[in-house]
Design a protein around this motif. Structure first.
Motif, short mmCIF file in Angstrom:
data_model
loop_
_atom_site.label_atom_id
_atom_site.label_comp_id
_atom_site.label_asym_id
_atom_site.label_seq_id
_atom_site.Cartn_x
_atom_site.Cartn_y
_atom_site.Cartn_z
N GLU A 25 -28.03 -2.46 8.68
CA GLU A 25 -28.31 -1.07 9.03
C GLU A 25 -27.91 -0.83 10.49
O GLU A 25 -27.89 -1.78 11.29
N PRO A 26 -27.62 0.38 10.81
CA PRO A 26 -27.32 0.65 12.22
C PRO A 26 -28.56 0.42 13.07
O PRO A 26 -29.68 0.65 12.60
N PRO A 27 -28.38 -0.04 14.30
CA PRO A 27 -29.55 -0.27 15.16
C PRO A 27 -30.30 1.02 15.47
O PRO A 27 -29.74 2.11 15.41
N TRP A 29 -31.40 2.23 18.27
CA TRP A 29 -30.92 3.02 19.41
C TRP A 29 -29.76 3.93 19.01
O TRP A 29 -29.61 5.04 19.54
N LEU A 30 -28.96 3.45 18.05
CA LEU A 30 -27.83 4.26 17.60
C LEU A 30 -28.34 5.46 16.78
O LEU A 30 -27.83 6.59 16.92
N ASP A 31 -29.36 5.20 15.95
CA ASP A 31 -29.98 6.31 15.20
C ASP A 31 -30.48 7.39 16.16
O ASP A 31 -30.24 8.58 15.97
N ARG A 33 -29.65 7.97 19.23
CA ARG A 33 -28.57 8.65 19.97
C ARG A 33 -27.91 9.74 19.12
O ARG A 33 -27.69 10.86 19.58
N ILE A 34 -27.62 9.40 17.89
CA ILE A 34 -26.94 10.38 17.01
C ILE A 34 -27.86 11.55 16.68
O ILE A 34 -27.43 12.71 16.69
N LEU A 35 -29.11 11.26 16.39
CA LEU A 35 -30.04 12.35 16.07
C LEU A 35 -30.26 13.26 17.28
O LEU A 35 -30.36 14.49 17.12
N ALA A 37 -28.04 13.86 19.62
CA ALA A 37 -26.83 14.69 19.73
C ALA A 37 -26.82 15.81 18.69
O ALA A 37 -26.45 16.95 18.99
N ALA A 38 -27.27 15.48 17.48
CA ALA A 38 -27.28 16.48 16.41
C ALA A 38 -28.28 17.59 16.71
O ALA A 38 -27.98 18.77 16.51
N TYR B 24 -27.96 22.69 8.10
CA TYR B 24 -27.72 22.20 9.47
C TYR B 24 -26.71 23.09 10.19
O TYR B 24 -26.86 23.38 11.38
N PHE B 32 -30.24 17.85 9.07
CA PHE B 32 -29.34 16.76 9.49
C PHE B 32 -30.08 15.43 9.47
O PHE B 32 -29.51 14.40 9.07
N TYR B 36 -28.73 12.26 7.51
CA TYR B 36 -28.43 11.03 8.25
C TYR B 36 -29.19 9.85 7.64
O TYR B 36 -28.62 8.78 7.43
N GLY B 41 -26.96 4.08 6.17
CA GLY B 41 -26.79 2.68 5.74
C GLY B 41 -25.45 2.45 5.07
O GLY B 41 -24.67 1.59 5.51
N TYR B 44 -22.60 2.86 7.52
CA TYR B 44 -22.54 1.78 8.50
C TYR B 44 -21.97 0.51 7.88
O TYR B 44 -21.11 -0.16 8.46
N ARG B 45 -22.40 0.22 6.68
CA ARG B 45 -21.91 -1.00 6.02
C ARG B 45 -20.43 -0.87 5.64
O ARG B 45 -19.68 -1.83 5.73
N GLU B 58 -20.50 -0.14 15.16
CA GLU B 58 -21.43 0.81 15.80
C GLU B 58 -20.66 1.93 16.51
O GLU B 58 -21.03 3.10 16.44
N PHE B 61 -19.14 4.13 13.86
CA PHE B 61 -20.23 4.84 13.19
C PHE B 61 -20.66 6.05 14.03
O PHE B 61 -20.81 7.16 13.53
N LEU B 66 -20.58 11.96 15.29
CA LEU B 66 -20.34 12.98 16.33
C LEU B 66 -19.23 13.93 15.89
O LEU B 66 -19.28 15.14 16.18
N ILE B 69 -20.85 16.31 13.52
CA ILE B 69 -21.67 17.31 14.24
C ILE B 69 -20.76 18.38 14.85
O ILE B 69 -21.04 19.58 14.77
#
Lengths: 231, 197
Positions: A25-27, A29-31, A33-35, A37-38, B24, B32, B36, B41, B44-45, B58, B61, B66, B69
């Motif tokens: 899964e994405p880390p 902190w990345l979640d 950051r993206i949320l 920004a959104a 959104y 959103f 998300y 998942g 990302y995979r 990362e 991703f 972005l 968005i």
């Protein structure tokens, strides 16, 4: 996904086995950051502080009127100053004068007869009453300089002012007395010229006897001019 | 489902991806968040398996989300949301390949039928792997050994659940090309896993 049910393109065993690998899964902190920004992308614009905005708006509002008012005041001030100093007055219709010709009136005033100078002086006095129509006199720049002198040099400028005033007063006195003196001299000269030569010589001798040598010499010179052949 | 633009059906379900994306677009940030959570998942995979490095995955991703968005204002429901999302991801991946030293993988230039006959290295063969966990790990290794285009087809099928047509749409290829890639990929994975399955 019906078309993926074909064994050629879909293997159920492989799919189940692959799903056991879904631990990546994405880390976090990345979640985050993206949320962030959104959410920021669709958030309403943050209101700016009211005070600087209103101040800027009021400055913008008053800028033009204040600039116009300042321009009008400055223009009025310049016009008034120009009128006071005589720069605003129209120059008289005369040919271009060289600096030497500008100096001539002063020289003429010094050499001209007293009556003429008195008349010129009277003319100047009368013209001084209407400065806006008078041509700029040679002394005008000096007067302007004196008016424009800074307040710090007030004492020195006062002394400078006093000297020309006294000088002018003395000149006026002389001009007032001069006609009378000139009449007296003319009368005496006429009397001296009209008397007989013997009487004239006797008067010269009398002047010498009285010790008025200068007058005696002057009278003798006049006598020789009148009677050059007298033995 | 109700008809929408270009004869594409849009789901009536309020929780559908397309509806969430439209919400959104109108400023609903919570829509959103749900989108998300649903797709992070698999996406990302997909990226991780394709590039092989977590740090790169990362970065890619983040770029994909972005881009999504930034492109929200122009979003229209012309296809499934998943197709749009993975199209963005595929393009970003191609950019990554082109920017890397090795360039765009050959497998994207055309199909390589001969790869089906290339045996996996002996040390990688799962002859002695008996538990499912190890089989899964072996599957990931085999997956990593696939040519990128074949691997991408597998991932888009397994992770995103896309159909042949959708995979073709995402990858910008024809349906037959996708079938070919999947066929070769599955055959190689089966052979690599041997009799363990």
């Amino acid at each position: 996904m019906k078309n993926l049910r074909d064994w050629e393109f879909h293997d159920e065993t492989l799919s189940i086995l692959y799903q056991t690998t879904h631990d990546a899964e994405p880390p976090a902190w990345l979640d985050e950051r993206i949320l962030t920004a959104a959410h920021r992308a669709v958030a309403p614009p943050r209101p700016t502080p009211a005070a600087p905005c209103s101040r800027r708006r009021s400055i913008r509002f008053w800028a033009v009127p204040v600039a116009l008012a300042a321009t009008v005041i400055m223009a009025a001030g310049i016009v008034r100053l120009a009128r006071e100093t005589g720069e605003w007055a129209p120059r008289p219709q005369m040919p271009m004068e060289s600096p030497s010709s500008l100096a001539e009136p002063a020289a003429k005033a010094d050499t001209a007869p007293a009556g003429q100078r008195a008349a010129e002086s009277a003319h100047q006095d009368s013209s001084a009453a209407t400065p806006s129509l008078a041509p700029a006199s040679p002394a005008a720049p000096a007067i302007r300089m004196m008016r424009m002198a800074p307040p710090s040099s007030a004492a020195s400028s006062m002394q400078e002012k006093k000297a020309p005033i006294a000088e002018e007063q003395h000149r006026q006195d002389i001009l007032q007395i001069a006609p009378a003196m000139r009449d007296e001299e003319a009368k005496l000269e006429r009397q001296a010229v009209d008397r007989p030569p013997e009487k004239w010589l006797a008067d010269i001798a009398e002047l010498r006897r009285q010790g008025r040598l200068a007058e005696a010499e002057a009278s003798l010179a006049a006598f020789r001019r009148r009677y050059p052949d007298y033995p | 489902m109700r008809p929408f633009q270009n004869n594409v059906l849009i789901p009536i379900d309020e929780d559908a991806d397309e509806i969430l994306m439209l919400r959104y677009q109108e400023g609903d940030a919570s829509a959103f968040t749900r989108l998300y959570a649903r797709h992070k998942g698999p996406l990302y995979r997909y990226l991780l398996r394709q590039c092989g490095q977590p740090a790169t995955a990362e970065e890619l991703f983040q770029d994909v989300w972005l881009k999504l968005i930034a492109a929200r204002t122009g979003y229209t429901v012309q296809a499934r949301f998943m197709t749009w999302l993975y199209r963005i991801a595929h393009n970003r991946l191609i950019d990554y390949y082109r920017a890397s030293n090795r360039g765009l993988p050959v497998s994207y230039a055309g199909d390589c039928p001969e790869w089906i006959d290339v045996p996996a290295p002996l040390e990688e063969q799962p002859e002695h792997q008996d538990d499912r966990r190890r089989q899964a790990e072996r599957l990931l290794v085999l997956l990593a050994e696939l040519p990128e285009a074949q691997r991408e087809a597998v991932l888009l099928k397994e992770e995103a659940g896309l159909s042949l047509e959708e995979i073709a749409q995402v990858t910008g290829t024809g349906r037959e090309t996708v079938k070919s890639r999947l066929r070769y990929a599955l055959a190689r994975l089966r052979r690599g896993l041997g009799g363990a399955l």
